[in-house]
Design a protein around this motif. Structure first.
Motif, mmCIF file in Angstrom:
data_model
loop_
_atom_site.group_PDB
_atom_site.id
_atom_site.type_symbol
_atom_site.label_atom_id
_atom_site.label_comp_id
_atom_site.label_asym_id
_atom_site.label_seq_id
_atom_site.Cartn_x
_atom_site.Cartn_y
_atom_site.Cartn_z
ATOM 1 N N LYS A 332 10.807 -2.798 1.008
ATOM 2 C CA LYS A 332 10.827 -1.346 1.139
ATOM 3 C C LYS A 332 9.714 -0.730 0.299
ATOM 4 O O LYS A 332 9.138 -1.374 -0.582
ATOM 5 C CB LYS A 332 12.183 -0.799 0.690
ATOM 6 C CG LYS A 332 13.362 -1.269 1.504
ATOM 7 C CD LYS A 332 14.652 -0.591 1.055
ATOM 8 C CE LYS A 332 14.979 -0.924 -0.397
ATOM 9 N NZ LYS A 332 16.275 -0.324 -0.809
ATOM 10 N N ALA A 333 9.424 0.539 0.562
ATOM 11 C CA ALA A 333 8.453 1.269 -0.246
ATOM 12 C C ALA A 333 8.949 1.357 -1.686
ATOM 13 O O ALA A 333 10.156 1.424 -1.951
ATOM 14 C CB ALA A 333 8.234 2.662 0.340
ATOM 15 N N ARG A 378 4.995 -5.227 -7.499
ATOM 16 C CA ARG A 378 4.887 -4.082 -6.582
ATOM 17 C C ARG A 378 4.368 -2.891 -7.367
ATOM 18 O O ARG A 378 5.072 -2.330 -8.220
ATOM 19 C CB ARG A 378 6.256 -3.762 -5.983
ATOM 20 C CG ARG A 378 6.798 -4.884 -5.115
ATOM 21 C CD ARG A 378 6.201 -4.833 -3.729
ATOM 22 N NE ARG A 378 6.778 -3.728 -2.958
ATOM 23 C CZ ARG A 378 6.171 -3.175 -1.917
ATOM 24 N NH1 ARG A 378 4.976 -3.594 -1.548
ATOM 25 N NH2 ARG A 378 6.759 -2.204 -1.245
ATOM 26 N N HIS A 381 4.501 3.360 -6.199
ATOM 27 C CA HIS A 381 4.301 4.037 -4.912
ATOM 28 C C HIS A 381 3.721 3.117 -3.831
ATOM 29 O O HIS A 381 3.119 3.598 -2.860
ATOM 30 C CB HIS A 381 3.397 5.270 -5.084
ATOM 31 C CG HIS A 381 3.866 6.223 -6.127
ATOM 32 N ND1 HIS A 381 5.029 6.962 -6.006
ATOM 33 C CD2 HIS A 381 3.336 6.536 -7.353
ATOM 34 C CE1 HIS A 381 5.199 7.703 -7.092
ATOM 35 N NE2 HIS A 381 4.199 7.473 -7.919
ATOM 36 N N PRO A 383 3.528 1.217 -0.520
ATOM 37 C CA PRO A 383 4.223 1.479 0.745
ATOM 38 C C PRO A 383 5.052 0.273 1.176
ATOM 39 O O PRO A 383 4.919 -0.818 0.613
ATOM 40 C CB PRO A 383 3.069 1.717 1.720
ATOM 41 C CG PRO A 383 1.922 0.941 1.144
ATOM 42 C CD PRO A 383 2.072 1.035 -0.346
ATOM 43 N N ALA A 384 5.903 0.479 2.159
ATOM 44 C CA ALA A 384 6.687 -0.635 2.699
ATOM 45 C C ALA A 384 5.737 -1.735 3.177
ATOM 46 O O ALA A 384 4.639 -1.463 3.661
ATOM 47 C CB ALA A 384 7.559 -0.146 3.839
#
Length: 403
Positions: A332-333, A378, A381, A383-384
């Motif tokens: 997911k984002a 990650r 912010h 993105p997915a």
């Protein structure tokens, strides 16, 4: 909250290389060199035979079969005093010094001894089965550079180079203080609302694996006076690590207790997950790293902040250990915090590294951390992402770190 990279920079800037000390080779495994190491001798120190056989002049055995007169023996640790002349051979063993006049070894499988003579059935070639003087390394050659961490192979090489003592960095001394009324040590009675504390032992093991000497100060109760008293045990440490009590709850007294002892706070809270409530400051001459009480957070933060600090103290370069992998599952984002997802790492049919984030990422769940092979990074912010996309990962190096 500050970014992870800024926190790493500020933490590393608070440390300096530790003084050097001299240790014997028997105690040098895992230590970090404080100076370059050069060979005191050449290896081998003279030309030697690489095989059991016969030392000859290649011109005497260019055509076979040929019978040569056996004039002596050159065992390992001994040598033939004379010179190999025309039509002569010397019995030689592996490691035996090459006699003067000889330039080739005919292995014993290609020779048949008969009293004081030997018949050779394979032609001799100049330099065959001979290890030249200094073939491995020559006297004066730099074998290791300062900053190298010594392995078992390195110990063997240093021994062959006649270096019985080496100058290494002093091991970093790290004081560790766990906090919390709810904690008990493994094997002790557990209170009705208590849990077993794992951070002290896990962090001590981490420090040892990094090459340091941990000093476990035990578990401090949620009492400012008790905390202040136990913090005295950190005197002389190169780093003080606390776990728990760095958040904003009514019983999170560590920052208050440290401030009362004169700690200068550098920062508190990092934009990361797990590990947001990380505190860093200076208590006199001792840097202080306050880690979260959740055990996964404490170990992930140790990998990101304690390990680089060790590199500085040991006079090594702080390196980015991350590498590229392919996502094995969708993600997911991400929000505003940099995420470190516990993941299983495998290789696909093409040999590429594949990272599959584990299904549970709770920072209190040690079993998932123990089963993980690394962390998927990650950025804030992000993105997915779909399976097959490239990501950065930190692999757990189990040979040294366990993390």
């Amino acid at each position: 909250m500050i970014p992870v990279e800024q926190a790493q920079r500020e933490i590393c800037a608070a440390f300096r290389p530790l003084p050097a000390e001299q240790v014997g080779l028997a105690d040098a495994l895992g230590r970090v060199l404080a100076e370059d190491v050069t060979a005191r001798v050449s290896h081998p120190p003279f030309a030697v035979s690489a095989m059991d056989g016969y030392a000859v002049r290649s011109t005497d055995a260019a055509t076979v079969p040929v019978r040569l007169k056996l004039v002596g023996t050159a065992p390992a640790g001994g040598h033939y005093e004379g010179r190999v002349g025309p039509g002569e051979a010397v019995r030689i063993l592996t490691g035996g010094p090459l006699p003067n006049g000889a330039d080739s070894i005919v292995i014993q499988e290609n020779a048949k001894r008969d009293g004081d003579s030997v018949e050779l059935t394979a032609a001799a070639e100049p330099g065959r089965h001979i290890r030249a003087k200094g073939q491995d390394f020559e006297e004066g050659r730099v074998l290791f550079r300062a900053g190298a961490r010594l392995t078992a192979r390195d110990i063997g090489l240093a021994a062959a180079a006649n270096r019985p003592w080496l100058k290494v960095r002093r091991r970093p001394r790290v004081a560790i203080l766990s906090t919390g009324d709810e904690l008990s040590m493994p094997g002790e009675p557990i209170g009705p609302a208590g849990i077993v504390g794992s951070n002290g032992l896990a962090l001590a093991a981490f420090v040892r694996a990094c090459g340091g000497d941990p000093v476990d100060l035990g578990i401090a109760r949620d009492d400012a006076g008790v905390l202040a008293e136990m913090l005295a045990g950190a005197a002389g440490a190169d780093l003080l690590i606390t776990t728990g009590g760095a958040s904003v709850g009514d019983h999170d007294l560590v920052q208050e207790a440290l401030a009362g002892q004169g700690m200068k706070l550098a920062f508190w809270k990092i934009a990361m997950r797990p590990g947001k409530p990380v505190m860093f400051g200076q208590l006199g001459s001792t840097p202080v790293l306050g880690l979260p009480g959740n055990p996964v957070s404490a170990l992930v933060c140790s990998l990101l902040f304690v390990k680089p600090a060790f590199a500085v103290m040991e006079g090594r370069e702080v390196l980015d250990d991350s590498e590229t992998a392919i996502l094995g599952s969708d993600l997911k984002a991400n929000d505003q915090r940099q995420d470190y997802l516990r993941a299983r790492l495998t290789r696909n049919a093409q040999g590429a590294l594949v990272a599959a984030a584990m299904e549970r990422q709770d920072s209190a769940m040690m079993a998932f951390l123990a089963q993980a092979d690394g962390l998927v990074i990650r950025p804030p912010h992000a993105p997915a992402a779909k399976a097959g996309e490239a990501v950065r990962v930190l692999r757990f190096h189990r040979d040294l770190m366990g993390l």
